[in-house]
Design a protein around this motif. Structure first.
Motif, short mmCIF file in Angstrom:
data_model
loop_
_atom_site.label_atom_id
_atom_site.label_comp_id
_atom_site.label_asym_id
_atom_site.label_seq_id
_atom_site.Cartn_x
_atom_site.Cartn_y
_atom_site.Cartn_z
N GLY A 81 0.81 -1.21 0.00
CA GLY A 81 0.00 0.00 0.00
C GLY A 81 0.84 1.26 0.00
N THR A 82 2.11 1.13 0.35
CA THR A 82 2.99 2.30 0.38
C THR A 82 3.79 2.34 -0.91
OG1 THR A 82 3.19 2.04 2.75
CG2 THR A 82 4.75 3.48 1.70
N ASN A 83 3.42 3.25 -1.77
CA ASN A 83 4.15 3.40 -3.02
C ASN A 83 4.53 4.86 -3.20
OD1 ASN A 83 1.90 4.79 -4.05
ND2 ASN A 83 1.00 2.91 -4.83
N VAL A 84 5.09 5.17 -4.33
CA VAL A 84 5.58 6.53 -4.56
C VAL A 84 4.44 7.55 -4.50
CG1 VAL A 84 5.45 6.41 -7.08
CG2 VAL A 84 7.08 7.93 -6.00
N TRP A 85 3.24 7.20 -4.96
CA TRP A 85 2.13 8.14 -4.96
C TRP A 85 1.64 8.42 -3.55
CZ3 TRP A 85 2.68 10.42 -9.16
CH2 TRP A 85 3.02 9.75 -10.32
N THR A 86 1.62 7.40 -2.73
CA THR A 86 1.19 7.57 -1.34
C THR A 86 2.15 8.48 -0.60
OG1 THR A 86 0.22 5.36 -1.37
CG2 THR A 86 0.59 6.36 0.78
N ARG A 87 3.43 8.26 -0.77
CA ARG A 87 4.44 9.10 -0.12
C ARG A 87 4.37 10.53 -0.64
NH1 ARG A 87 7.66 4.45 -1.22
NH2 ARG A 87 8.67 5.63 -2.88
N SER A 88 4.18 10.69 -1.94
CA SER A 88 4.10 12.04 -2.52
C SER A 88 2.89 12.79 -1.99
CB SER A 88 4.00 11.96 -4.04
OG SER A 88 5.19 11.43 -4.56
N ARG A 89 1.75 12.10 -1.90
CA ARG A 89 0.55 12.75 -1.38
C ARG A 89 0.74 13.19 0.06
NH1 ARG A 89 -2.87 8.36 -2.36
NH2 ARG A 89 -2.30 7.97 -4.47
N GLU A 90 1.39 12.37 0.85
CA GLU A 90 1.63 12.72 2.25
C GLU A 90 2.51 13.96 2.35
OE1 GLU A 90 1.42 13.06 6.15
OE2 GLU A 90 0.20 11.72 4.94
N ARG A 91 3.55 14.05 1.54
CA ARG A 91 4.41 15.24 1.55
C ARG A 91 3.62 16.47 1.12
NH1 ARG A 91 8.38 11.66 -0.55
NH2 ARG A 91 7.91 12.38 -2.64
N MET A 92 2.78 16.33 0.12
CA MET A 92 2.00 17.47 -0.36
C MET A 92 0.96 17.92 0.67
SD MET A 92 3.38 18.41 -3.07
CE MET A 92 2.22 19.64 -3.58
N ARG A 93 0.43 17.00 1.45
CA ARG A 93 -0.52 17.39 2.50
C ARG A 93 0.15 18.24 3.57
NH1 ARG A 93 -2.26 11.77 2.72
NH2 ARG A 93 -3.89 11.60 1.19
N ARG A 94 1.42 18.02 3.81
CA ARG A 94 2.15 18.78 4.83
C ARG A 94 2.62 20.14 4.33
NH1 ARG A 94 6.54 14.62 6.34
NH2 ARG A 94 7.66 16.56 6.57
N TYR A 95 2.60 20.36 3.04
CA TYR A 95 3.14 21.58 2.45
C TYR A 95 2.52 22.86 3.02
CZ TYR A 95 4.82 24.91 -0.97
OH TYR A 95 5.40 25.99 -1.56
N PRO A 96 1.20 22.98 3.15
CA PRO A 96 0.64 24.23 3.70
C PRO A 96 1.14 24.53 5.11
CG PRO A 96 -1.08 22.95 2.65
CD PRO A 96 0.15 22.08 2.69
#
Length: 70
Positions: free
Chosen positions: A3-18
């Motif tokens: 379940g942990t792939n590049v898209w999941t990790r990318s989405r998590e980083r983008m959620r923290r951006y704000p």
């Protein structure tokens, strides 16, 4: 498949951006101002390293804030 792939990790980083951007508001404003002034002065053309000092300050702030958020 995991379940942990590049898209999941990318989405998590983008959620923290704000949150990271809010923590580095002063540095982001200084970098944005430098880019804005530089592009106005040189007819809309931004050259490499003209705002390097401000960018490095913003980058350092993001890295520091990211360590605190984890």
């Amino acid at each position: 498949m995991s379940g942990t792939n590049v898209w999941t990790r990318s989405r998590e980083r983008m959620r923290r951006y704000p949150e990271l951007l809010a923590a580095c508001a002063a540095e982001a404003a200084a970098y944005g101002k430098c880019v804005s002034v530089t592009t106005m002065a040189s007819e809309q053309e931004l050259k490499k390293d003209l705002c390097a000092k401000e960018f490095e300050a913003l980058k350092a702030c993001f890295l520091s804030a990211a360590k605190k958020v984890k």
